[in-house]
Enzyme design. Structure first.
Site, PDB file in Angstrom:
ATOM      1  N   HIS A  25       0.836  -1.199   0.000  1.00 46.39           N
ATOM      2  CA  HIS A  25       0.000   0.000   0.000  1.00 46.39           C
ATOM      3  C   HIS A  25       0.874   1.254   0.000  1.00 46.39           C
ATOM      4  O   HIS A  25       2.057   1.194   0.318  1.00 46.39           O
ATOM      5  CB  HIS A  25      -0.898   0.039   1.247  1.00 46.39           C
ATOM      6  CG  HIS A  25      -2.127  -0.806   1.125  1.00 46.39           C
ATOM      7  ND1 HIS A  25      -2.127  -2.135   1.440  1.00 46.39           N
ATOM      8  CD2 HIS A  25      -3.403  -0.507   0.724  1.00 46.39           C
ATOM      9  CE1 HIS A  25      -3.342  -2.632   1.242  1.00 46.39           C
ATOM     10  NE2 HIS A  25      -4.131  -1.668   0.806  1.00 46.39           N
ATOM     11  N   LYS A  85      -0.472   4.850   4.654  1.00 45.71           N
ATOM     12  CA  LYS A  85      -1.321   3.896   5.379  1.00 45.71           C
ATOM     13  C   LYS A  85      -0.784   3.680   6.791  1.00 45.71           C
ATOM     14  O   LYS A  85       0.413   3.499   6.984  1.00 45.71           O
ATOM     15  CB  LYS A  85      -1.394   2.569   4.611  1.00 45.71           C
ATOM     16  CG  LYS A  85      -2.345   1.591   5.255  1.00 45.71           C
ATOM     17  CD  LYS A  85      -2.761   0.497   4.298  1.00 45.71           C
ATOM     18  CE  LYS A  85      -3.695  -0.488   4.961  1.00 45.71           C
ATOM     19  NZ  LYS A  85      -4.960   0.115   5.409  1.00 45.71           N
TER      20      LYS A  85
HETATM   21  P1  NAD Z   1      -7.589   9.326   5.167  1.00 46.28           P
HETATM   22  O1  NAD Z   1      -6.669   9.556   6.310  1.00 46.28           O
HETATM   23  O2  NAD Z   1      -7.296   9.980   3.844  1.00 46.28           O
HETATM   24  O3  NAD Z   1      -9.098   9.735   5.563  1.00 46.28           O
HETATM   25  C1  NAD Z   1      -9.670   9.564   6.822  1.00 46.28           C
HETATM   26  C2  NAD Z   1     -10.428  10.839   7.122  1.00 46.28           C
HETATM   27  O4  NAD Z   1     -11.249  10.648   8.275  1.00 46.28           O
HETATM   28  C3  NAD Z   1      -9.500  12.023   7.423  1.00 46.28           C
HETATM   29  O5  NAD Z   1      -9.833  13.113   6.574  1.00 46.28           O
HETATM   30  C4  NAD Z   1      -9.811  12.338   8.888  1.00 46.28           C
HETATM   31  O6  NAD Z   1      -9.704  13.712   9.186  1.00 46.28           O
HETATM   32  C5  NAD Z   1     -11.257  11.873   8.962  1.00 46.28           C
HETATM   33  N1  NAD Z   1     -11.744  11.749  10.351  1.00 46.28           N
HETATM   34  C6  NAD Z   1     -11.118  11.193  11.409  1.00 46.28           C
HETATM   35  N2  NAD Z   1     -11.868  11.358  12.512  1.00 46.28           N
HETATM   36  C7  NAD Z   1     -12.986  12.025  12.135  1.00 46.28           C
HETATM   37  C8  NAD Z   1     -14.154  12.498  12.823  1.00 46.28           C
HETATM   38  N3  NAD Z   1     -14.286  12.321  14.148  1.00 46.28           N
HETATM   39  N4  NAD Z   1     -15.110  13.122  12.126  1.00 46.28           N
HETATM   40  C9  NAD Z   1     -14.997  13.303  10.799  1.00 46.28           C
HETATM   41  N5  NAD Z   1     -13.900  12.907  10.086  1.00 46.28           N
HETATM   42  C10 NAD Z   1     -12.927  12.274  10.755  1.00 46.28           C
HETATM   43  O7  NAD Z   1      -7.669   7.738   4.969  1.00 46.28           O
HETATM   44  P2  NAD Z   1      -8.274   6.883   3.762  1.00 46.28           P
HETATM   45  O8  NAD Z   1      -7.173   6.436   2.853  1.00 46.28           O
HETATM   46  O9  NAD Z   1      -9.460   7.574   3.172  1.00 46.28           O
HETATM   47  O10 NAD Z   1      -8.742   5.592   4.565  1.00 46.28           O
HETATM   48  C11 NAD Z   1      -9.646   5.667   5.663  1.00 46.28           C
HETATM   49  C12 NAD Z   1      -9.885   4.288   6.237  1.00 46.28           C
HETATM   50  O11 NAD Z   1     -10.516   3.454   5.278  1.00 46.28           O
HETATM   51  C13 NAD Z   1      -8.598   3.542   6.651  1.00 46.28           C
HETATM   52  O12 NAD Z   1      -8.871   2.762   7.793  1.00 46.28           O
HETATM   53  C14 NAD Z   1      -8.334   2.651   5.430  1.00 46.28           C
HETATM   54  O13 NAD Z   1      -7.543   1.526   5.739  1.00 46.28           O
HETATM   55  C15 NAD Z   1      -9.737   2.284   5.061  1.00 46.28           C
HETATM   56  N6  NAD Z   1      -9.941   1.820   3.678  1.00 46.28           N
HETATM   57  C16 NAD Z   1     -10.813   0.790   3.537  1.00 46.28           C
HETATM   58  C17 NAD Z   1     -11.147   0.331   2.271  1.00 46.28           C
HETATM   59  C18 NAD Z   1     -12.194  -0.753   2.148  1.00 46.28           C
HETATM   60  O14 NAD Z   1     -12.566  -1.119   1.018  1.00 46.28           O
HETATM   61  N7  NAD Z   1     -12.738  -1.250   3.250  1.00 46.28           N
HETATM   62  C19 NAD Z   1     -10.579   0.928   1.139  1.00 46.28           C
HETATM   63  C20 NAD Z   1      -9.693   1.996   1.327  1.00 46.28           C
HETATM   64  C21 NAD Z   1      -9.397   2.443   2.606  1.00 46.28           C
END
Ligand code: NAD
Length: 275
Positions: free
Chosen positions: A160, A164
């Site tokens: 990744h 991450k």
């Molecule tokens: P990222 O860090 O770009 O985004 C996460 C966002 O959540 C950030 O903007 C952060 O400020 C926000 N956040 C945190 N606490 C918050 C709150 N209390 N209120 C509102 N917003 C809040 O990360 P990302 O790459 O978008 O990934 C996010 C999560 O999703 C990770 O855990 C990642 O591993 C997961 N993910 C899962 C899949 C899937 O298919 N299940 C795919 C991609 C990413």
């Protein structure tokens, strides 16, 4: 459901997945962006959700108040952090709405809280929302069942992007669970998560994990079945975050008329295997 489709809230609206979701909801018939929530203190609060996602203004102002956002909403799509998703699961349960959780790195205690919230909310949670990875997990379970553990070693390799924060990835663990299910063993008891130094020979029956991090890689996973003189590899390459966003939107629409409960993407995609 409103005439313009299911009213969805995107939480974590400023994140990589949040922005992909805002773009895709805008293009998808049957759903509409009801509200977008960013962290309190985020520079994105007060800005137009479409503008920050590259769509141009769409008339939805980003808020830091989830209670206001969840009012009159029909579903929440949540790719944030474990603690945040636990809080939102409680709010979704109170509001009796759909909660799609893509967040990874959640602890067993977090999972208990999601299960508790699913008494009232319709929760769909998966470490990977793409069709391809969910199909891969079914194939992994079948291969693990067909190839005997004494002669075939299973290793799960993932790469990744450098931002991450959790490892192994939620997807690698999901594939590990599928392999463990195929072998009818417990993943926690069978997995080798790190190797370093003089580890001794590989123990038969274990499921190994290897993690690579770097650059902008969206997500690459291989399940390697290594036998004497031959090797089978099942792989998936994610070329675009929209595959996860599309899966999450499909999950929200699927859960709309379901009973409260805890569902997986395999349920959504009709890939669930009989026990
Ligand atoms: P990222 O860090 O770009 O985004 C996460 C966002 O959540 C950030 O903007 C952060 O400020 C926000 N956040 C945190 N606490 C918050 C709150 N209390 N209120 C509102 N917003 C809040 O990360 P990302 O790459 O978008 O990934 C996010 C999560 O999703 C990770 O855990 C990642 O591993 C997961 N993910 C899962 C899949 C899937 O298919 N299940 C795919 C991609 C990413």
């Amino acid at each position: 459901m409103g005439s313009s489709g299911m009213k969805l809230v995107v939480v974590g609206a400023a994140g990589r997945m949040g922005q992909a979701l805002i773009r895709l909801i805008h293009q998808t018939p049957g759903v509409q962006l009801h509200a977008a929530v960013a962290r309190e203190g985020s520079a994105f609060v007060g800005r137009d959700a479409g503008e920050i996602s590259g769509l141009g203004p769409i008339g939805v102002e980003i808020t830091s108040d989830p209670l206001q956002a969840f009012l009159h909403a029909e579903g929440v799509i949540d790719f944030t952090s474990p603690a945040t998703s636990v809080t939102f699961a409680g709010l979704a349960a109170q509001a009796r709405i759909v909660h799609v959780i893509g967040t990874t790195g959640c602890s067993p205690q977090d999972e208990e809280k999601f299960k508790a919230a699913s008494r009232h909310a319709r929760i769909v949670k998966s470490g990977n929302m793409s069709l391809g990875v969910n199909l891969l997990s079914v194939l992994t379970q079948q291969a693990a069942q067909a190839l005997d553990a004494q002669n075939w070693d299973i290793e799960i390799l993932e790469m990744h992007h450098k931002h991450k924060v959790d490892a192994p990835s939620g997807t690698a663990l999901l594939l590990g669970e599928a392999a463990a299910a195929g072998r009818k063993v417990d993943l926690t008891a069978s997995s080798v998560r790190v190797r370093d130094g003089h580890t001794g020979a590989r123990e038969a029956g274990t499921i190994g994990f290897a993690t690579l991090r770097g650059g902008s890689v969206i997500g690459e996973h291989s399940v390697i079945f290594a036998g004497e003189g031959e090797r089978v590899e099942l792989s998936h390459y994610a070329g675009d975050r929209s595959i996860f966003a599309r899966g999450a939107i499909t999950a929200a629409m699927w859960a709309f008329d379901k009973k409260p409960g805890f569902y997986s993407m395999l349920d959504v995609l009709g890939l669930s295997q009989p026990e």
